[in-house]
Design a protein around this motif. Sequence first.
Motif, PDB file in Angstrom:
ATOM      1  N   ILE A 490      80.028 154.297 -38.649  1.00 51.77           N
ATOM      2  CA  ILE A 490      79.997 155.173 -37.467  1.00 51.77           C
ATOM      3  C   ILE A 490      80.501 154.364 -36.289  1.00 51.77           C
ATOM      4  O   ILE A 490      80.002 153.273 -36.006  1.00 51.77           O
ATOM      5  CB  ILE A 490      78.568 155.703 -37.208  1.00 51.77           C
ATOM      6  CG1 ILE A 490      78.127 156.557 -38.400  1.00 51.77           C
ATOM      7  CG2 ILE A 490      78.515 156.496 -35.906  1.00 51.77           C
ATOM      8  CD1 ILE A 490      76.709 157.089 -38.299  1.00 51.77           C
ATOM      9  N   LEU A 491      81.523 154.896 -35.642  1.00 49.42           N
ATOM     10  CA  LEU A 491      82.118 154.197 -34.508  1.00 49.42           C
ATOM     11  C   LEU A 491      82.026 155.097 -33.286  1.00 49.42           C
ATOM     12  O   LEU A 491      82.409 156.261 -33.354  1.00 49.42           O
ATOM     13  CB  LEU A 491      83.578 153.893 -34.848  1.00 49.42           C
ATOM     14  CG  LEU A 491      84.321 153.023 -33.855  1.00 49.42           C
ATOM     15  CD1 LEU A 491      85.126 151.984 -34.612  1.00 49.42           C
ATOM     16  CD2 LEU A 491      85.248 153.854 -33.017  1.00 49.42           C
ATOM     17  N   TYR A 492      81.469 154.589 -32.216  1.00 46.57           N
ATOM     18  CA  TYR A 492      81.311 155.433 -31.029  1.00 46.57           C
ATOM     19  C   TYR A 492      81.887 154.749 -29.802  1.00 46.57           C
ATOM     20  O   TYR A 492      81.997 153.532 -29.741  1.00 46.57           O
ATOM     21  CB  TYR A 492      79.847 155.818 -30.819  1.00 46.57           C
ATOM     22  CG  TYR A 492      78.883 154.669 -30.616  1.00 46.57           C
ATOM     23  CD1 TYR A 492      78.535 153.827 -31.669  1.00 46.57           C
ATOM     24  CD2 TYR A 492      78.303 154.446 -29.377  1.00 46.57           C
ATOM     25  CE1 TYR A 492      77.642 152.785 -31.484  1.00 46.57           C
ATOM     26  CE2 TYR A 492      77.402 153.409 -29.189  1.00 46.57           C
ATOM     27  CZ  TYR A 492      77.080 152.580 -30.243  1.00 46.57           C
ATOM     28  OH  TYR A 492      76.205 151.544 -30.058  1.00 46.57           O
ATOM     29  N   GLY A 493      82.278 155.568 -28.838  1.00 48.54           N
ATOM     30  CA  GLY A 493      82.965 155.005 -27.678  1.00 48.54           C
ATOM     31  C   GLY A 493      82.452 155.550 -26.373  1.00 48.54           C
ATOM     32  O   GLY A 493      81.342 156.080 -26.282  1.00 48.54           O
ATOM     33  N   LYS A 494      83.317 155.435 -25.382  1.00 51.39           N
ATOM     34  CA  LYS A 494      82.956 155.744 -24.007  1.00 51.39           C
ATOM     35  C   LYS A 494      82.384 157.158 -23.840  1.00 51.39           C
ATOM     36  O   LYS A 494      81.528 157.399 -22.996  1.00 51.39           O
ATOM     37  CB  LYS A 494      84.213 155.598 -23.153  1.00 51.39           C
ATOM     38  CG  LYS A 494      83.964 155.252 -21.727  1.00 51.39           C
ATOM     39  CD  LYS A 494      85.271 154.851 -21.097  1.00 51.39           C
ATOM     40  CE  LYS A 494      85.202 154.933 -19.589  1.00 51.39           C
ATOM     41  NZ  LYS A 494      86.491 154.614 -18.987  1.00 51.39           N
ATOM     42  N   GLY A 495      82.883 158.090 -24.664  1.00 49.80           N
ATOM     43  CA  GLY A 495      82.383 159.457 -24.586  1.00 49.80           C
ATOM     44  C   GLY A 495      80.869 159.499 -24.742  1.00 49.80           C
ATOM     45  O   GLY A 495      80.185 160.367 -24.199  1.00 49.80           O
ATOM     46  N   ILE A 496      80.335 158.551 -25.506  1.00 50.45           N
ATOM     47  CA  ILE A 496      78.889 158.483 -25.733  1.00 50.45           C
ATOM     48  C   ILE A 496      78.242 157.545 -24.715  1.00 50.45           C
ATOM     49  O   ILE A 496      77.267 157.881 -24.055  1.00 50.45           O
ATOM     50  CB  ILE A 496      78.603 157.947 -27.163  1.00 50.45           C
ATOM     51  CG1 ILE A 496      79.077 158.948 -28.217  1.00 50.45           C
ATOM     52  CG2 ILE A 496      77.146 157.586 -27.352  1.00 50.45           C
ATOM     53  CD1 ILE A 496      78.218 160.158 -28.379  1.00 50.45           C
ATOM     54  N   THR A 497      78.824 156.356 -24.575  1.00 51.35           N
ATOM     55  CA  THR A 497      78.146 155.325 -23.787  1.00 51.35           C
ATOM     56  C   THR A 497      78.249 155.543 -22.282  1.00 51.35           C
ATOM     57  O   THR A 497      77.392 155.092 -21.530  1.00 51.35           O
ATOM     58  CB  THR A 497      78.700 153.936 -24.136  1.00 51.35           C
ATOM     59  OG1 THR A 497      80.117 153.985 -24.038  1.00 51.35           O
ATOM     60  CG2 THR A 497      78.309 153.518 -25.523  1.00 51.35           C
ATOM     61  N   ALA A 498      79.305 156.234 -21.831  1.00 47.08           N
ATOM     62  CA  ALA A 498      79.474 156.407 -20.384  1.00 47.08           C
ATOM     63  C   ALA A 498      78.334 157.208 -19.779  1.00 47.08           C
ATOM     64  O   ALA A 498      78.103 157.169 -18.576  1.00 47.08           O
ATOM     65  CB  ALA A 498      80.801 157.087 -20.087  1.00 47.08           C
ATOM     66  N   LYS A 499      77.620 157.926 -20.640  1.00 45.50           N
ATOM     67  CA  LYS A 499      76.530 158.759 -20.103  1.00 45.50           C
ATOM     68  C   LYS A 499      75.283 157.931 -19.809  1.00 45.50           C
ATOM     69  O   LYS A 499      74.329 158.446 -19.253  1.00 45.50           O
ATOM     70  CB  LYS A 499      76.213 159.877 -21.093  1.00 45.50           C
ATOM     71  CG  LYS A 499      77.388 160.839 -21.202  1.00 45.50           C
ATOM     72  CD  LYS A 499      77.221 161.835 -22.315  1.00 45.50           C
ATOM     73  CE  LYS A 499      78.527 162.580 -22.511  1.00 45.50           C
ATOM     74  NZ  LYS A 499      79.048 162.503 -23.863  1.00 45.50           N
ATOM     75  N   ARG A 500      75.305 156.657 -20.194  1.00 49.88           N
ATOM     76  CA  ARG A 500      74.156 155.770 -19.990  1.00 49.88           C
ATOM     77  C   ARG A 500      72.874 156.386 -20.542  1.00 49.88           C
ATOM     78  O   ARG A 500      71.791 156.183 -19.994  1.00 49.88           O
ATOM     79  CB  ARG A 500      73.966 155.453 -18.495  1.00 49.88           C
ATOM     80  CG  ARG A 500      75.096 154.674 -17.880  1.00 49.88           C
ATOM     81  CD  ARG A 500      74.827 154.420 -16.430  1.00 49.88           C
ATOM     82  NE  ARG A 500      73.857 153.355 -16.278  1.00 49.88           N
ATOM     83  CZ  ARG A 500      74.167 152.098 -16.026  1.00 49.88           C
ATOM     84  NH1 ARG A 500      75.416 151.746 -15.871  1.00 49.88           N
ATOM     85  NH2 ARG A 500      73.235 151.197 -15.905  1.00 49.88           N
ATOM     86  N   ASP A 501      73.013 157.182 -21.598  1.00 48.01           N
ATOM     87  CA  ASP A 501      71.843 157.846 -22.164  1.00 48.01           C
ATOM     88  C   ASP A 501      71.443 157.113 -23.439  1.00 48.01           C
ATOM     89  O   ASP A 501      72.110 157.202 -24.464  1.00 48.01           O
ATOM     90  CB  ASP A 501      72.200 159.312 -22.470  1.00 48.01           C
ATOM     91  CG  ASP A 501      70.996 160.100 -22.949  1.00 48.01           C
ATOM     92  OD1 ASP A 501      69.966 159.465 -23.282  1.00 48.01           O
ATOM     93  OD2 ASP A 501      71.080 161.336 -22.985  1.00 48.01           O
TER      94      ASP A 501
END
Length: 663
Positions: A490-501
Amino acid sequence: MVQLTINGKQIEVPEGTTVLRAAEMAGIQIPTLCDHKELTPYGGCRLCIVEVQGFRVPIASCTLPVSNGMVVNTETPALKKSRKFILSMLFSERNHFCPFCQVSGGDCELQNAAYREEMTHWPMQPGWNGYPVDSSHPYFVLDNNRCILCRRCVRACAELAGNFTLSVAERGAASIIVADTNVPLGESTCIKCGSCVQVCPTGALIDRTSAYQGRETEITPVKSVCVGCSVGCTVTLRVRDNRIVRIEGDWEGAVNRGVLCEHGRYHPMTESRQRITTPLMKKNGKLEPVSWDEALGAIAEKFKALAGDAHNGAAAIASTRLPVEVLTAFRQLFAEKLGAEMVTSTEEGMTTAAVAALAEKQGPFEGRLEMLKTADTVLCIGANLARSHMVAGFFIKRALPKGMKLINIDPEGDELDDLADVALKNKPGSDLALIEGLKAIIIKENLGRVPMAVPNAEQVIAEAVQATGLSLESISLAARMLAHAISPVILYGKGITAKRDERLVESLYSLATLVGAIDKERMGLLSVKGEANSQAAAQLGLDKPFSLNGQKAVYALIGDDYVSKYLVERLSKAPYLVVQTAYESKLTEVADVVLPVTIWSEQEGHYVSMDGRVQKAEKVIQAPEDVRDNLAVLTEVAMRMNMPVKIDWQKSLHERKASVVIN
Ligand code: SF4
Ligand code: SF4
Ligand code: SF4
Ligand code: FES
């Protein structure tokens, strides 16, 4: 292991090794042209022919696997004669009038092979057919007249970039290299990675910026690190007369194995921003050139007076493209010595803060990029790998034809959607509901690798459908595909992390555990971090959102980075602004003092890649005369404030638990 004899030398090599590689291992060089160690053997040029006892005719060694008891000869009079004949055919087939070719004189593998075989001429009438020259590409030219049809470029495009733009059109001697359905390269699906140019053995693919800028023997190669993003590709910088002539991927590179993307290979070569070469200070509302002494003296006086006033004194922000040495000194001076509260980095933890928060709780949970090379299914969420961190995207694209499955999740959709087995365009802001929905389906259908419970699975699934705007069928398809994988990543990027959630990262972590992407042996969860030193900035705690709240002065350490419009808006409100930067920008327009500093290639320093590799970037060129090193400027400012900094960046990197193993 297999035992064989080459040129009377007994050797032992692993099963499956080709005769060519076995010979190389034994220190025996066989001439080649179409062979390349990072590409699948093709056996097209026949230059690597060898004699094998018991074989009727000479045979290409690059495609011949070794077998027990094999007896091979690589240098016999008959082989030499055949090689000369093969080379004569290649030379006479197209236009190989070397004096007019830019790779002549050492950089052409065809010419070098001819010298090795002691050729003085070719006895055949050359073909006079003219072939098309394609100069439509911004970075290179394709001249089919110099092509030997080794297909290295075709294989590199497919096997390294996973892009399949290049192919061979026509037949036999009329064969030519074309892009897509024979459209101009500049209008093709080419993603400008330059891999084809780097592997071409002749002058058929010519790099525009380095053409006629000097032969390989006149250019110094220096290994370094690309600072274009956080993938951490290693590069070979080709330098001549204090200038980078060309950037190439390092074939030994641990991450990239020779491959680069447009950001790494070409963007630094086409820099068009205006360089600042002297310190500037605002006088009567206008920036005017001043001496370093005057500029540094004014800054030191201003900031020293703000010491100890954590809230309203100074604020400072640094680019995540700077070496860790600079970031460490920056933090020490402004946060520790000056005591300012608002000390952060330009990304403001957008790509790392939520990840770092989970790491604080449980230590490293993310793996290395190599995981992508062995994955059978990849779930990619919120990471547009077709536009940024492209080399990581290549690892996925090149594996798809071999059977890797791809689930791509992106509300806006991206180029990977066309290649994905399942592409989900969920509604913006519905990522958490979607991940929880995937988990609930897997648990409900009993497909998980570890026991996990979800109270009210039906409701969670219904909520996912409603929140995402996706059909139950498409979410279920993705969930089952991931659950049935043997080696999922599973690879995740800014779309996920930018929310600081933090919940998003935790939810992905538990999905990864549920499907076996993370277990005792595997760490198949990876996050794409923003810039070259985003991970280092996170380790140093430079991940606060930046806001000004009554501070009297701001120090913006930009280096050679770009500045976002949003940051300029916020910084322009500072009553006193120092900008340490290499280039003119909207930010320098509103600065009170501008300090001209080095760019990436004019300074040395370390970078921590997205998967934790600590690598060194080298200084390869001298900065313009009045431009100073980023670290030297910070150190000097600190000295003048009587707050000298002493950096131990290795130690600082490990002060905080990291999401990846840093070494
Ligand atoms: S630059 Fe890259 S994508 Fe474009 S043709 Fe060459 S290998 Fe293919
Ligand atoms: S363009 Fe270069 S790499 Fe491609 S087939 Fe021709 S000689 Fe080989
Ligand atoms: S993927 Fe990143 S590190 Fe690699 S070449 Fe591109 S910009 Fe540089
Ligand atoms: S190198 Fe073996 S056939 Fe070309």
